[in-house]
Design an enzyme around this catalytic site. Sequence first.
Site, mmCIF file in Angstrom:
data_model
loop_
_atom_site.group_PDB
_atom_site.id
_atom_site.type_symbol
_atom_site.label_atom_id
_atom_site.label_comp_id
_atom_site.label_asym_id
_atom_site.label_seq_id
_atom_site.Cartn_x
_atom_site.Cartn_y
_atom_site.Cartn_z
ATOM 1 N N PRO A 142 0.838 -1.217 0.000
ATOM 2 C CA PRO A 142 0.000 0.000 0.000
ATOM 3 C C PRO A 142 0.865 1.256 0.000
ATOM 4 C CG PRO A 142 -0.740 -1.561 1.686
ATOM 5 C CD PRO A 142 0.564 -2.083 1.167
ATOM 6 N N THR A 165 2.402 2.745 -2.581
ATOM 7 C CA THR A 165 3.531 2.825 -3.510
ATOM 8 C C THR A 165 3.197 3.565 -4.803
ATOM 9 O OG1 THR A 165 2.926 0.598 -4.267
ATOM 10 C CG2 THR A 165 4.693 0.775 -2.636
ATOM 11 N N LYS A 198 0.209 3.011 -6.997
ATOM 12 C CA LYS A 198 -0.446 2.258 -8.073
ATOM 13 C C LYS A 198 -1.550 3.080 -8.727
ATOM 14 C CE LYS A 198 -1.303 -1.105 -5.169
ATOM 15 N NZ LYS A 198 -0.470 -0.690 -4.027
ATOM 16 N N HIS A 252 19.215 -0.189 29.023
ATOM 17 C CA HIS A 252 18.627 -1.079 28.012
ATOM 18 C C HIS A 252 18.956 -0.585 26.605
ATOM 19 C CE1 HIS A 252 15.382 -3.919 26.634
ATOM 20 N NE2 HIS A 252 15.421 -3.103 25.591
ATOM 21 N N GLU A 253 18.705 0.693 26.340
ATOM 22 C CA GLU A 253 18.977 1.231 25.007
ATOM 23 C C GLU A 253 20.480 1.306 24.744
ATOM 24 O OE1 GLU A 253 16.643 1.451 22.934
ATOM 25 O OE2 GLU A 253 15.045 1.182 24.405
ATOM 26 N N HIS A 264 21.579 -2.099 23.486
ATOM 27 C CA HIS A 264 21.284 -2.268 22.052
ATOM 28 C C HIS A 264 22.337 -1.548 21.206
ATOM 29 C CE1 HIS A 264 17.524 -4.355 22.320
ATOM 30 N NE2 HIS A 264 16.885 -3.369 22.938
ATOM 31 N N ASP A 307 11.610 -7.494 22.025
ATOM 32 C CA ASP A 307 12.909 -7.978 21.537
ATOM 33 C C ASP A 307 12.958 -9.504 21.535
ATOM 34 O OD1 ASP A 307 13.704 -5.330 21.378
ATOM 35 O OD2 ASP A 307 14.527 -5.332 23.416
#
Length: 620
Positions: A198, A200, A202, A418-419, A422, A494
Amino acid sequence: MKKTIPPRTRLLVGALVLLTLFGLYRVVRSDDSPEEFSVAQFEDFAERGEVNISETVLKDRSNQIAGELSDGTKFEVNYPAEFGDELIAEYPDLEVDRQPTSIWTTLLFNLLPIIILIGVFFFLINSMQGGGRGVMQFGKAKTRSVGKDQPTVTFDDVAGADEAVAELAEIKDFLADPARFQALGAKIPKGVLLFGPPGTGKTLLARAVAGEAGAPFFSISGSDFVEMFVGVGASRVRDLFDQAKSAAPAIIFVDEIDAVGRHRGAGLGGGHDEREQTLNQLLVEMDGFDVTSGVILIAATNRPDILDPALLRPGRFDRQIVVDAPDLAGRRAIIEVHAKAKPIDDSVSFDVIARRTPGFTGADLANLLNEAALLAARNGGGDITMDLVEDAIDRVIAGPERKTRLLSERERRVIAYHESGHALVGHLLEHTDPIHKVSIVSRGRALGWTLALPEADTYLQTKSQLKDQMSMLLGGRTAEEIIFNDVTTGAADDIEKVTSVARAMVTTFGMSTDMGPVKLGSRNGEVFLGKEVGHEVDYSDAVAAEIDTEVRDLVEHAHDRARLLLERHRDSLDRLANALLEHETLGEAELKELLPTGGPKSAPKLSSARLASATEIELR
């Protein structure tokens, strides 16, 4: 200028007036209606001389006596037909009326309310159909036409879909000069199917073809064919093609054709329903196309896998064009198109925006620049700066800032580590994308987020890349374990992603060492339920146990790699978390100073105590 009342409004007002008048008449008539007596009561009044004989009539054909008493009270007596002659003989002074009651009077008073109600019913049904057409025109196609004299869309308005534009350019030539192709014996394609995610473009591509060729454009949605009445869908298909043929050369565009073109016989209850009749008529009309008629059908769908095979065969949809999400160059071109009508500051780099938006469609990029314009207006107007665009990207990806969400200091510290986990694991591993931004500002449903952007568009992923992605995903939970010796629920998403990747590696991608390159399980769902009902097990319980074991091993391996990396770079982890607690959001410049230098290539191979002694974990 004098306003005119629409015909449908006049009709509705007239019907309401008639109903009101009829109701008032019945009320007045009911107030003046005579009393009904039995034959015995009438004879009793007659014996007492209370009946006004001169005002009383015996209606022989209707078996009724109508008259009034001496006090002026009007009455009616209904008697059995066999008593008629006896009553005439018993009361010779009564006037006898042998004329029947008018049948038109009976129909008027008995059928008029029914006729009015039926008329109101059909009027309401016609109103639901829209367009001001008559009641019996349900079978007319509700098209939205774009004529030659209306504003048109051309290929210059389309960006990021060069391959699709090149394919559709030939359609423009077919419509503009069909004789050139017919002279060589070439047949004009009857149908073109545009499919892709959806947003894109068309629909935009279909309108661009019509604009380039200067041909009438008839647009309709697949859901517009089917209504509550049987046979309406097939009738609308016939009417649609008749309209297009009369305006040829023309283009018919059916958006979301999967609403009417789904695989026949795939419903849970079976049966030849209204939708299948509509599809059958569509197949017949496409087969009946005259190659010289100059009518081309363009359809769009997000789900080509559920369309009926008869619809996709050559001779119906001769061309199937993929309209996929744009690549890096395509995104930059789309951004330029949507930025033309906006005041863009010189600090805005289209290249950076394109790199920051992998996977964005044309609709997403248009929404992105619109969000940036709204933020500029909210800040008092002026040009759209790069900071506003960056903020808009964050809003689109993660949602708006949740400034009212208050977190305790311990929760902020947990989120920061936590971040940081990552970001640090993602920075140290070789096959992960560069870290672009880390934030502990709550957005949407996320308490914090880490953004890694690819340097280029990729379409394949190696086993090493998937393993590194799993380790990065588990970096946040692992940091919580190391720092707080406890875990929280913040890593639920995660863990779900890691498990999904590991299971796909074993059952779908054939990346399992023990199972080998084997596809395990299948998806054979019903078309009407999305064709993806669930995972169908086609292996034994013993194989299922092996799959679970290998998935667990992959997840534990990724967890061990993340733990060893974080323990080795504990100082960088603390430094990064403290910076997040102070600044809340860190960009590329700040991350470059805080993350360890040298990168993953300088890290040696380390062994994991949780795995067998012969197993080594590569940290590169």
